[in-house]
Design a protein around this motif. Structure first.
Motif, short mmCIF file in Angstrom:
data_model
loop_
_atom_site.label_atom_id
_atom_site.label_comp_id
_atom_site.label_asym_id
_atom_site.label_seq_id
_atom_site.Cartn_x
_atom_site.Cartn_y
_atom_site.Cartn_z
N GLY A 38 -22.05 83.37 39.90
CA GLY A 38 -23.08 82.91 39.44
C GLY A 38 -24.08 82.50 40.44
N TRP A 39 -24.28 81.16 39.98
CA TRP A 39 -25.16 80.15 41.22
C TRP A 39 -25.12 79.02 40.71
N SER A 40 -25.19 77.94 41.59
CA SER A 40 -25.76 76.66 41.99
C SER A 40 -26.27 76.38 42.76
N TYR A 71 -23.36 88.17 37.92
CA TYR A 71 -23.32 86.67 38.71
C TYR A 71 -24.30 85.96 37.10
N VAL A 72 -23.90 85.15 36.11
CA VAL A 72 -24.15 84.69 34.92
C VAL A 72 -23.84 83.13 34.41
N TYR A 73 -23.65 82.06 35.96
CA TYR A 73 -23.47 80.98 35.54
C TYR A 73 -24.90 80.64 36.33
N ILE A 74 -25.62 79.59 35.45
CA ILE A 74 -26.03 78.46 36.15
C ILE A 74 -25.87 77.42 36.34
N ASN A 75 -25.77 76.81 37.62
CA ASN A 75 -24.91 75.96 37.88
C ASN A 75 -25.95 74.43 37.75
N LEU A 76 -26.04 73.58 37.16
CA LEU A 76 -27.11 72.18 37.65
C LEU A 76 -25.92 70.89 38.37
N LYS A 117 -30.99 83.72 27.40
CA LYS A 117 -31.73 84.17 28.77
C LYS A 117 -30.72 85.42 28.95
N GLY A 118 -29.38 85.04 28.55
CA GLY A 118 -27.53 85.40 27.66
C GLY A 118 -26.75 85.05 29.42
N LEU A 119 -26.89 84.08 30.27
CA LEU A 119 -26.35 83.87 30.83
C LEU A 119 -25.53 82.30 30.65
N LYS A 120 -24.76 81.53 31.34
CA LYS A 120 -23.75 80.42 31.07
C LYS A 120 -24.37 79.60 31.43
N PHE A 121 -24.03 77.64 31.79
CA PHE A 121 -24.87 76.55 32.06
C PHE A 121 -23.78 76.25 33.00
N GLY A 122 -24.06 75.28 33.77
CA GLY A 122 -22.95 74.42 34.18
C GLY A 122 -23.40 72.84 34.72
N PHE A 123 -22.49 71.99 34.21
CA PHE A 123 -22.96 71.10 35.01
C PHE A 123 -22.29 70.26 36.01
N TYR A 124 -22.26 68.93 36.16
CA TYR A 124 -21.39 68.26 37.06
C TYR A 124 -21.07 66.38 36.51
N VAL A 125 -20.11 66.46 36.99
CA VAL A 125 -19.72 64.77 37.01
C VAL A 125 -19.10 64.47 38.28
N THR A 126 -19.23 62.96 38.38
CA THR A 126 -17.73 62.53 39.13
C THR A 126 -16.41 61.83 38.17
N TRP A 189 -24.56 69.73 24.15
CA TRP A 189 -25.56 70.33 24.77
C TRP A 189 -25.63 72.16 25.45
N GLY A 190 -24.20 72.06 25.33
CA GLY A 190 -24.12 73.54 25.43
C GLY A 190 -22.83 73.63 26.51
N VAL A 191 -22.72 73.13 27.27
CA VAL A 191 -22.45 73.45 28.65
C VAL A 191 -21.15 74.40 28.30
N ASP A 192 -21.38 75.58 30.11
CA ASP A 192 -20.00 76.42 29.46
C ASP A 192 -19.08 76.24 30.42
N TYR A 193 -19.96 75.72 31.79
CA TYR A 193 -19.05 75.22 33.05
C TYR A 193 -18.95 73.54 33.44
N LEU A 194 -17.84 73.30 33.70
CA LEU A 194 -18.12 71.82 34.22
C LEU A 194 -17.38 71.91 35.77
N LYS A 195 -18.35 70.89 37.17
CA LYS A 195 -17.28 70.83 38.41
C LYS A 195 -17.53 69.05 37.64
N ILE A 196 -16.19 68.54 37.98
CA ILE A 196 -15.93 67.34 38.51
C ILE A 196 -15.71 67.07 39.93
N ASP A 197 -16.52 66.50 40.28
CA ASP A 197 -16.75 66.07 41.82
C ASP A 197 -15.68 64.81 42.44
#
Length: 697
Positions: A38-40, A71-76, A117-126, A189-197
Motif C-alpha cells: 500500500g502507501w504510507s 497495493y491496498v493500504y492507505i496509512n496515516l 474505494k475498496g482499500l484499507k485504512f492504517g493509523f499510528y500511535v506510540t 473508526w474502521g482502522v485496518d492497520y496499526l503502526k506503533i512507533d
C-alpha cells in the motif's frame, strides 16, 4: 487422539513457501500471511497530513491501477494529532485528540472514504499515556479507574511529535483497559492497520498490551512495529506482531524543506544499508510476520534521490526479502517509468511468495541472493551495490542450491535467457540488479509422506491443498515420526524441503535425522490446516539408499506433512576446523552447542586477533570459501580475509541471534597449487565472530 485447533480464517490462501529456521512461532492473529502492500504518508506528506491530501493519495492509488496489483493500504502516519505546550491534547478518556483543523470530518469519515474505494485504512500511535491525560486525571472509559492510577510519571516514552508520554504501570489492571479503550476507538473508526512507533527493548509490555487490545476488538487489524527494533528481541516481535522495522528510517531527511522534508526523499546509502540488515534478520520472516525494511521510494523518478537502476534494485531487494511494499512517494505524480516498475506482476509475485531470500555471495560491491519457491523454481538476484564502475557478478547453480542446467527467465523484462548450464553471470552498472527465475531442468526427487514409514500417525485427506493422495497427521505425542527412504546418485549435502501445515497457534518442533546428523527445526503456525508452507534444510546423504526421519519433540506432535523434495547432493568440500588452525589472541572453546569437530575459536575482543588456516590444493584456481560462524551480539563483527598474504575482502559477519546459532558466509577466493594460508582477522574492537570451520568447495 489427534487434536487439531483452528484460528481465524485468512484472506489469502498460502499455496506453499520456503522458510528458514523459525526460532519462534509467528503471531496467530491470522493476518499478513503475505507482506502488506500500500502507501504510507510519512515519506512524502511528512509532518503535514490532512484530510484532503489523504483522500488524494487514495484516489491516486485506485486511478493509477496500483490497487488492482495488490497495493491496498492507505496509512496515516504521525502528526494528525493536536498538541499544546504540555504535549498531546486528549479526548474525554485520555486518548490523543485528532486535529480537527487537519481532519474536519474526523478519522472515521476518512476511513469510510478509503473503504468505499475498496482499500484499507492504517493509523499510528506510540506507547504510553499523554501528560495532559494524567494532569487532568481523565477517566478510563468504561471503568472506575483514572489516568493517575495507571501512569508512571517517573518515566517517559520515546515520542517524535508532542513528546510528554508517560509510561504505563501494567501491574495495574486499568493500564490494559486504557489500551483496550484506545484500540476499541480505532476499531470503531474502521482502522485496518496499526503502526506503533517508538518500540524498543524497554517497551515489550506495551507491545503485548496493544496485541491483546487489538485482538479483543474483534476487528482484524494488521499490527506493525517501528522502528530500528533490536534483533535480540526478534522472537518477541515475531510472536506479537505482523511486521517489525529492522532499522531506522529509509528517508535521508536531506530535502530543502523544514526537517529535511521534500525531494529527495532518500539516497542510495539509506537503501543499500538494508542489505546487511536483511541478511541478519532473514530467519525471522514468514507467514504472519515480516521484516519491514521501511518505505518503498519508487514512483516519482530521479527526484526521490535514486537513479532508475537504483530504484529497480530498491524494489528488487524489497521483493527478494519479502518486505512489506508500502510506498512513500507522491501517488498523484507517478512517472510512467516508475509506475511500470511498481505494477510489474512478476516482481510483486516474488515479494508475495512469502519467502525471505538468503544472501549467498557477499564480495565487495557484488552480492547474490536466492530463494526457492514451492514449485521448485529458484529466484536469484545479482547486485552491483557500488556507486561507480561496472562489475561482473557471478554465481554457480550449486551455490544457488541445485545442479545441472536450468531454464532462465529475466523477471524484469519477462524474456527468456534460454538454458544455462551450471553458472550465471551479469555485468552490472553501479546500482544495477539482475533478477532471474531459474527452473532446474531436472526436478528434485519428490517423496510423498503417505508413502513413507509412519509411526504413530495416520494418512488423511480432509484438508485442501495437499499433493498426491493425502498427507500424514502426526499423533499428538512425543516421538511420533515419518521416515522417508530416499536415493542419492552421489554423496554430498542435499537440500531437503518439507511441505507442511500447522493450523494451531503453537509451534510444533521436530528433529530431522539422516546419516548421523540431527537437526532441530521449528514448524510454526501457517494460519490454518489448509494453508501449506515449506521449510528447507541441508542434510548429508550417501550414494544410494538413505533414510530421513522427522520426529515430533513435544506432546502436540508434528505438523501435518505432505511431502519432501530432495535436491541432487553437492559434493562436500574440504573442511578445516578452526580449533586446529593457528590462533592469535583467541581461544578454542566448546561452551556453545551446534559446532562441528571438537570446538570453535572465540576471538579476543580487539582489532587484529586472527585465525589462520593452512590449506592444500591439488591445482590452482578459483574456490568457494565457506566460513561457518556464530555472532550472538547485536553488532556486526567484520573480518579481513587474506589469502597468501593478499587481502581478498573485508567480510561482514552480522548477528546470528545467539551463540548457538551457526550460519555460513561464502567468499570467492583464488588459491595456488600446493600450500596456501587463509587468515581471518578482526577489524574492530569487538573482535571476530566465533568461527567453527572453513570449507573449500
Amino acid at each position: 487422539m489427534r487434536r487439531r485447533g483452528t484460528v481465524a480464517a485468512v484472506a489469502v490462501l498460502l499455496a506453499g513457501l520456503f522458510t528458514s529456521v523459525q526460532p519462534a512461532a509467528a503471531s496467530d492473529n491470522g493476518l499478513s500471511i503475505r507482506p502488506a502492500m500500500g502507501w504510507s504518508s510519512w515519506s512524502f506528506v511528512r509532518r503535514w497530513p490532512d484530510e484532503t491530501k489523504m483522500k488524494a493519495q487514495a484516489d491516486a492509488l485506485v486511478s493509477s491501477g496500483l490497487a488492482t496489483h495488490g497495493y491496498v493500504y492507505i496509512n496515516l502516519d504521525d502528526f494528525y494529532q493536536k498538541c499544546d505546550s504540555n504535549g498531546f491534547q486528549v479526548d474525554g478518556f485520555g486518548r490523543w485528540a485528532v486535529d480537527t483543523a487537519k481532519f474536519p470530518s474526523g478519522i472515521k469519515a476518512l476511513a469510510d472514504y478509503v473503504h468505499a474505494k475498496g482499500l484499507k485504512f492504517g493509523f499510528y500511535v506510540t506507547p504510553g499515556i499523554a501528560k495532559n491525560a494524567v494532569t487532568a486525571n481523565k477517566p478510563i472509559e468504561g471503568t472506575s479507574y483514572h489516568a493517575q492510577d495507571i501512569a508512571d510519571t517517573s518515566q517517559t516514552h520515546k515520542n517524535y511529535n508532542c513528546k510528554n508520554m508517560y509510561r504505563l504501570n501494567y501491574s495495574h489492571p486499568g493500564a490494559q483497559l486504557f489500551i483496550n479503550s484506545w484500540a476499541n476507538q480505532m476499531a470503531s473508526w474502521g482502522v485496518d492497520y496499526l503502526k506503533i512507533d517508538g518500540v524498543d527493548a524497554t517497551t515489550v509490555a506495551d507491545v503485548e498490551a496493544w496485541d491483546k487490545a487489538l485482538r479483543q476488538t474483534g476487528r482484524p487489524i494488521n499490527f506493525a512495529l517501528s522502528n530500528n527494533l533490536p534483533i535480540a528481541q526478534a522472537t518477541t516481535w515475531k510472536r506479537l506482531a505482523n511486521s517489525w522495522r529492522t532499522q531506522g528510517d529509509v528517508e535521508c531527511y536531506c530535502g530543502p524543506g523544514s526537517n529535511g522534508s521534500g525531494f529527495p526523499l532518500t539516497d542510495w546509502s539509506h537503501v543499500s544499508s538494508r542489505f546487511n540488515s536483511a541478511a541478519s534478520w532473514q530467519q525471522y520472516a514468514g507467514p504472519g510476520g515480516w521484516n519491514d525494511y521501511d518505505s518503498l521510494e519508487v514512483g516519482n523518478g530521479d527526484q526521490v534521490g535514486l537513479t532508475a537502476d537504483q530504484r529497480r534494485t530498491h524494489m528488487t531487494h524489497w521483493a527478494m526479502i519479502s518486505s512489506p511494499l508500502l510506498l512513500g512517494t507522491d501517488l498523484t505524480a507517478l512517472t510512467s517509468t516508475d509506475l511500470a516498475m511498481l505494477t510489474n506482476d512478476r516482481l510483486i509475485a516474488v515479494d508475495q511468495d512469502g519467502v525471505a531470500a538468503q544472501r549467498i555471495v557477499n564480495s565487495g560491491v557484488n552480492q547474490v541472493w536466492r530463494k526457492r519457491e514451492s514449485n521448485g523454481d529458484y529466484i536469484v538476484a545479482l547486485y552491483n551495490t557500488g556507486t561507480s564502475g561496472n562489475s561482473t557478478v557471478s554465481v554457480t547453480w550449486s551455490q544457488v542450491g541445485f545442479t545441472g542446467p536450468a531454464d532462465v527467465t529475466n523477471l524484469w523484462s519477462g524474456g527468456s535467457e534460454g538454458t544455462v548450464a551450471s553458472s550465471y553471470s551479469a555485468t552490472l552498472r553501479p546500482g544495477e540488479t539482475r533478477l532471474i527465475r531459474a527452473r532446474p531442468a531436472t526436478a528434485s526427487p519428490h517423496y510423498e509422506a503417505e508413502d513413507a514409514t509412519i509411526s504413530q500417525g495416520v494418512v488423511e485427506s480432509n484438508h485442501a491443498g495437499y499433493s498426491g493422495s493425502g498427507f500424514v497427521n502426526y499423533d499428538n505425542i512425543v516421538g511420533s515420526y515419518v521416515e522417508w527412504n530416499v536415493n542419492a546418485t552421489a554423496a554430498g549435502n542435499a537440500n531437503v524441503t518439507l511441505k507442511y501445515a500447522n493450523g494451531t497457534a503453537v509451534n510444533r518442533p521436530m528433529t530431522i535425522t539422516a546419516n548421523g546428523t540431527t537437526l532441530t527445526r521449528d514448524f510454526p503456525g501457517t494460519g490454518n490446516w489448509d494453508t501449506w508452507a515449506t521449510a528447507t534444510f541441508t542434510l548429508p546423504l550417501v550414494a544410494g539408499a538413505n533414510t530421513i526421519r522427522m520426529t515430533a519433540t513435544t506432546a502436540n506432535g508434528g505438523p501435518n506433512a505432505d511431502y519432501v523434495d530432495v535436491s541432487a547432493p553437492t559434493p562436500v568440500g574440504t573442511e578445516y576446523q578452526a580449533e586446529d588452525a593457528t590462533i592469535s589472541q583467541g581461544v578454542a572453546e566448546s561452551n556453545h552447542t551446534g559446532f562441528t569437530g571438537t570446538g570453535f575459536v572465540n576471538y579476543d575482543n580487539l582489532v587484529g586477533s586472527y585465525v589462520e588456516f593452512a590449506v592444500n590444493t591439488a591445482a590452482a584456481g578459483a574456490r568457494t570459501l565457506t566460513i561457518r560462524y556464530a555472532n550472538g551480539t547485536a553488532v556486526n563483527r567484520p573480518m579481513e580475509v587474506t589469502v597468501n598474504g593478499t587481502t581478498v575482502t573485508t567480510q561482514s559477519f552480522p548477528a546470528t541471534t545467539n551463540w548457538d546459532t551457526w550460519v555460513d558466509g561464502t567468499i570467492p577466493v583464488n588459491l595456488q597449487t600446493g600450500a596456501n594460508t587463509i587468515r581471518l582477522t578482526a577489524t574492530t574492537a569487538g573482535g571476530g565472530p566465533n568461527v567453527d570451520r572453513i570449507t573449500l568447495g
